[in-house]
Design a protein around this motif. Structure first.
Motif, short mmCIF file in Angstrom:
data_model
loop_
_atom_site.label_atom_id
_atom_site.label_comp_id
_atom_site.label_asym_id
_atom_site.label_seq_id
_atom_site.Cartn_x
_atom_site.Cartn_y
_atom_site.Cartn_z
N ASP A 1 -11.46 -0.18 3.27
CA ASP A 1 -11.20 -0.78 1.96
C ASP A 1 -9.73 -0.79 1.59
OD1 ASP A 1 -13.90 -1.11 1.59
OD2 ASP A 1 -14.14 0.91 0.74
N GLU A 2 -8.88 -0.03 2.28
CA GLU A 2 -7.48 0.08 1.91
C GLU A 2 -6.59 -0.47 3.00
OE1 GLU A 2 -6.05 3.63 -0.41
OE2 GLU A 2 -7.85 4.49 0.50
N GLU A 3 -5.91 -1.57 2.71
CA GLU A 3 -4.93 -2.11 3.63
C GLU A 3 -3.88 -2.85 2.82
OE1 GLU A 3 -6.61 -6.38 5.06
OE2 GLU A 3 -7.59 -4.64 5.97
N GLY A 4 -2.72 -3.04 3.43
CA GLY A 4 -1.62 -3.71 2.74
C GLY A 4 -0.35 -3.61 3.56
N TYR A 5 0.76 -4.04 2.95
CA TYR A 5 2.03 -4.09 3.66
C TYR A 5 2.89 -2.87 3.31
CZ TYR A 5 1.06 -8.95 4.94
OH TYR A 5 0.53 -10.08 5.46
N VAL A 6 3.65 -2.41 4.32
CA VAL A 6 4.66 -1.37 4.11
C VAL A 6 5.95 -1.84 4.78
CG1 VAL A 6 3.01 0.52 3.99
CG2 VAL A 6 3.97 -0.13 6.19
N GLY B 1 10.31 -8.10 7.75
CA GLY B 1 10.59 -6.73 7.35
C GLY B 1 9.39 -5.97 6.87
N TRP B 2 8.16 -6.52 7.06
CA TRP B 2 6.96 -5.87 6.57
C TRP B 2 5.91 -5.77 7.68
CZ3 TRP B 2 6.71 -3.82 1.70
CH2 TRP B 2 7.73 -4.21 0.83
N THR B 3 5.21 -4.69 7.71
CA THR B 3 4.13 -4.46 8.68
C THR B 3 2.84 -4.23 7.90
OG1 THR B 3 5.64 -3.51 10.30
CG2 THR B 3 3.30 -2.97 10.53
N ARG B 4 1.76 -4.87 8.37
CA ARG B 4 0.48 -4.75 7.66
C ARG B 4 -0.31 -3.63 8.30
NH1 ARG B 4 -3.39 -9.91 6.32
NH2 ARG B 4 -5.00 -8.82 5.12
N VAL B 5 -0.79 -2.70 7.48
CA VAL B 5 -1.49 -1.52 7.99
C VAL B 5 -2.79 -1.34 7.25
CG1 VAL B 5 0.68 -0.41 8.61
CG2 VAL B 5 -0.34 0.04 6.37
N ARG B 6 -3.66 -0.47 7.84
CA ARG B 6 -4.96 -0.16 7.21
C ARG B 6 -5.16 1.34 7.23
NH1 ARG B 6 -8.69 -2.75 10.50
NH2 ARG B 6 -8.62 -4.64 9.23
N ARG B 7 -5.64 1.86 6.09
CA ARG B 7 -5.98 3.28 6.02
C ARG B 7 -7.45 3.46 6.32
NH1 ARG B 7 -3.89 4.43 1.48
NH2 ARG B 7 -2.07 5.59 2.20
N ASN B 8 -8.28 2.68 5.70
CA ASN B 8 -9.71 2.68 5.98
C ASN B 8 -10.21 1.25 5.75
OD1 ASN B 8 -10.12 2.42 3.12
ND2 ASN B 8 -9.76 4.64 2.98
N ILE C 1 0.86 -1.18 0.00
CA ILE C 1 0.00 0.00 0.00
C ILE C 1 0.90 1.23 0.00
CG2 ILE C 1 -0.18 -0.01 2.54
CD1 ILE C 1 -3.01 1.13 2.22
N SER C 2 0.52 2.23 -0.72
CA SER C 2 1.33 3.45 -0.78
C SER C 2 1.00 4.35 0.41
CB SER C 2 1.07 4.20 -2.08
OG SER C 2 -0.28 4.60 -2.15
N VAL C 3 2.04 5.01 0.94
CA VAL C 3 1.84 5.93 2.06
C VAL C 3 2.62 7.21 1.78
CG1 VAL C 3 1.47 4.09 3.74
CG2 VAL C 3 3.78 4.93 3.34
N ALA C 4 2.17 8.28 2.38
CA ALA C 4 2.86 9.56 2.29
C ALA C 4 3.63 9.81 3.58
CB ALA C 4 1.86 10.68 2.03
N GLU C 5 4.69 10.56 3.44
CA GLU C 5 5.51 10.87 4.61
C GLU C 5 4.67 11.61 5.65
OE1 GLU C 5 9.62 13.26 5.78
OE2 GLU C 5 9.03 13.00 3.67
N GLY C 6 4.75 11.12 6.96
CA GLY C 6 4.00 11.75 8.05
C GLY C 6 2.59 11.23 8.19
N GLU C 7 2.11 10.37 7.27
CA GLU C 7 0.74 9.86 7.33
C GLU C 7 0.58 8.91 8.52
OE1 GLU C 7 -2.56 7.65 4.45
OE2 GLU C 7 -0.50 7.97 3.76
#
Length: 563
Positions: A542-547, A533-540, A515-521
């Motif tokens: 419908d949007e989740e993935g690894y960073v 080396g990966w952490t799974r995150v959620r924005r809302n 998932i794409s993220v912006a700096e400071g998000e």
């Protein structure tokens, strides 16, 4: 000479002339036919050469990046050499055609005109000789008939005189008149005899010359003409073969060039080129451990993980399988960021190095121009009549600005290059296991080791922090080396949030499952780093993935709660 015999010989001579006329005409037609044959052969050679040239041109490499890329392989260079040699080979067939035209076709065409003129002259002389002997024969026959007639007239005049002289009743005057008449007729007969004798002697001489000198000479000339014609044909046929033989050494060199090009092909060199072109610099995954489905799948909590809230809804380990880095597809392959962070480490390093080389060349060009202009300005200062020194200043200023810009670019790319080289796996730690990919030297790699993390500049690194090592050693249940990015999240239960995180760097998330993220998000954490080396995150919802874990700062909650 008997008249019948003479006429027979004359007819035989005419028949011989007719036969010779037919034969020599056939000889001329043969030369014309052979000339046409050579002309058609010449046209075939030209057409063949044209087709060969077109074939060579058709397969010549086009001026594009793909063809330039192919030129680094030995077999591609060998094929290009073959095409060039084939073009030269076609040129030799053009030489054959040109020589056939110049040395045979043109020469025989000129010779044909000479041959026709010579043949016409010989048969004209023959017909003239025949007419001459026929005319002489007619004169002989005419004098012979006149002599015969005069003799008969003299005999009749003599008989009449004798008759008149014996008749007593005839006057003496009549007898004298008859006697004079007889004498005149005898004189005419004598003159006719002399004429006949003269014509006969003349005819015999002319006939002798005709049959033994004039006609044999004409026949000899015709024979010589025929022999020259045959010799000329033979010479042309020899030239026909020699013209081919003359180009054989050059044709042989062309073929030798093709053979040498083929022998220059080096399979190992080409395969190494493929390795260099496509090796990614990724570290391969470790061994896959046995997953025992006979026992409940429970994950032992690590020092930094939460316990009960996650155990109930954790994704089954079986669904997480290893991801082979070399086969990760880049969704944004057509274009990429300036630092080439979308590329694998090794390819990124090559691109950055190539860009640096280009920038350094540009800087050198600008510096060369600056030096030249500086020298020119010095000349103007010393010799004002040659030019105004101030006129050079704007250009010098522009060049200085260009150099500054280029040097800034160099520093920027050098920074990226140093960063990617620092984070690439050490060559001493890896060795080649296959023809195209490099694998780790160690055969006992924990499958929980960190996999090529993507750093803020987009490169991948094999760094492992102490936290990851602890997790790797405290998880009794084997986990995959990388998250399964290809799995769909829709068929899984919604995972609860176990904390929050803040993005330290921007991450574009080109690969599937990321998932794409912006700096400071700020984002919710729904699955912490399992050592890959990966952490799974959620924005809302419908949007989740690894960073990449190294991209975010994680704040785990004491008590997890649903999102």
């Amino acid at each position: 000479m008997d008249k019948v015999e003479t006429l027979l010989k004359e007819q035989q001579l005419k028949d011989q002339f007719d036969n010779l006329e037919k034969h020599t005409q056939w000889g001329i037609e043969f030369v014309e036919k052979y000339t046409k044959f050579v002309k058609e052969r010449s046209e075939i050679e030209l057409n063949y050469a044209k087709q060969i040239r077109n074939l060579s041109k058709k397969y010549q490499p086009k001026k594009n990046s793909r063809e330039e890329e192919e030129s680094k392989y030995t077999f591609c260079r060998a094929f290009l050499i073959t095409l060039n040699e084939l073009n030269d080979y076609a040129g030799q067939h053009e030489v054959i055609a040109e020589n056939l035209t110049a040395q045979i076709i043109t020469e025989l065409s000129r010779y044909l005109q000479e041959l026709k003129t010579e043949r016409k002259s010989h048969f004209h002389d023959g017909r003239k000789a025949q007419q001459q002997i026929e005319s002489s024969w007619k004169q002989l026959e005419s004098s012979k008939r006149r002599f015969e007639r005069d003799c008969k007239e003299a005999d009749r005049a003599q008989q009449y005189f004798e008759k008149m002289d014996a008749d007593i009743n005839v006057t003496k005057a009549d007898v004298e008149k008859a006697r004079q008449q007889a004498h005149m007729r005898h004189q005419m007969a004598s003159d006719s005899k002399n004429d006949y004798s003269s014509y006969l002697q003349k005819f015999n001489q002319e006939q002798n010359d005709h049959y033994y000198t004039i006609i044999p000479n004409i026949f000899q000339k015709l024979q010589d003409m025929e022999e020259r014609r045959i010799e000329r044909i033979g010479s042309s046929m020899k030239t026909f073969a020699d013209l081919d033989r003359q180009v054989l050494p050059i044709v042989g060199k062309c073929l030798d060039g093709m053979t040498k090009a083929a022998e220059s092909i080096e399979p190992k060199t080409d395969s190494k080129q493929v390795v260099e072109s496509y090796k990614s610099g990724f570290e391969p995954p470790g061994d896959v451990e046995f997953e025992d489905y006979g026992q409940p799948m429970k994950r032992t909590a690590s020092d930094t993980s939460l316990s009960s809230p996650r155990e109930g809804k954790e994704k089954p380990v079986g669904r997480t399988k290893g991801k082979l880095w070399p086969f990760i597809k880049n969704k944004n392959k057509g274009s990429g960021p300036e630092d080439f962070s979308h590329l694998p480490p090794e390819q990124r390093r090559k691109k950055l190095q190539g860009k640096l080389d280009e920038l350094n060349k540009d800087i050198q060009k600008e510096m060369d121009q600056r030096d030249a202009l500086t020298k020119m300005k010095d000349v103007y200062v010393k010799n004002p009549q040659m030019g105004d020194p101030a006129s050079v200043d704007p250009r010098l200023l522009e060049i200085s600005q260009n150099i500054e810009k280029l040097q800034f670019e160099v520093q920027k790319f050098e920074g990226w290059l140093a960063e990617v080289e620092e984070r690439m796996p050490s060559k001493s730690d890896t060795q080649r296991r296959s023809g195209l990919y490099e694998t780790q030297n160690s055969t006992t790699v924990s499958n929980n080791c960190a996999q090529d993390r993507e750093s803020p500049d987009g490169s991948y690194t094999e760094e492992q922090n102490s936290e990851t090592q602890v997790k790797a050693n405290t998880h009794p249940v084997p986990t995959s080396t990388t998250p399964e990015f290809d799995d769909e999240f829709d068929d899984e239960e919604t995972l609860p949030t176990i904390g929050t995180c803040k993005a330290l760097y921007p991450f574009e998330g080109h690969n599937e499952g990321t998932i794409s993220v912006a700096e400071g998000e700020l984002l919710y954490v729904i699955e912490e780093d399992k050592g890959d080396g990966w952490t799974r995150v959620r924005r809302n919802e419908d949007e989740e993935g690894y960073v990449p874990t190294s991209y975010v700062e994680v704040f785990l909650e004491t008590n997890a709660k649903d999102s």
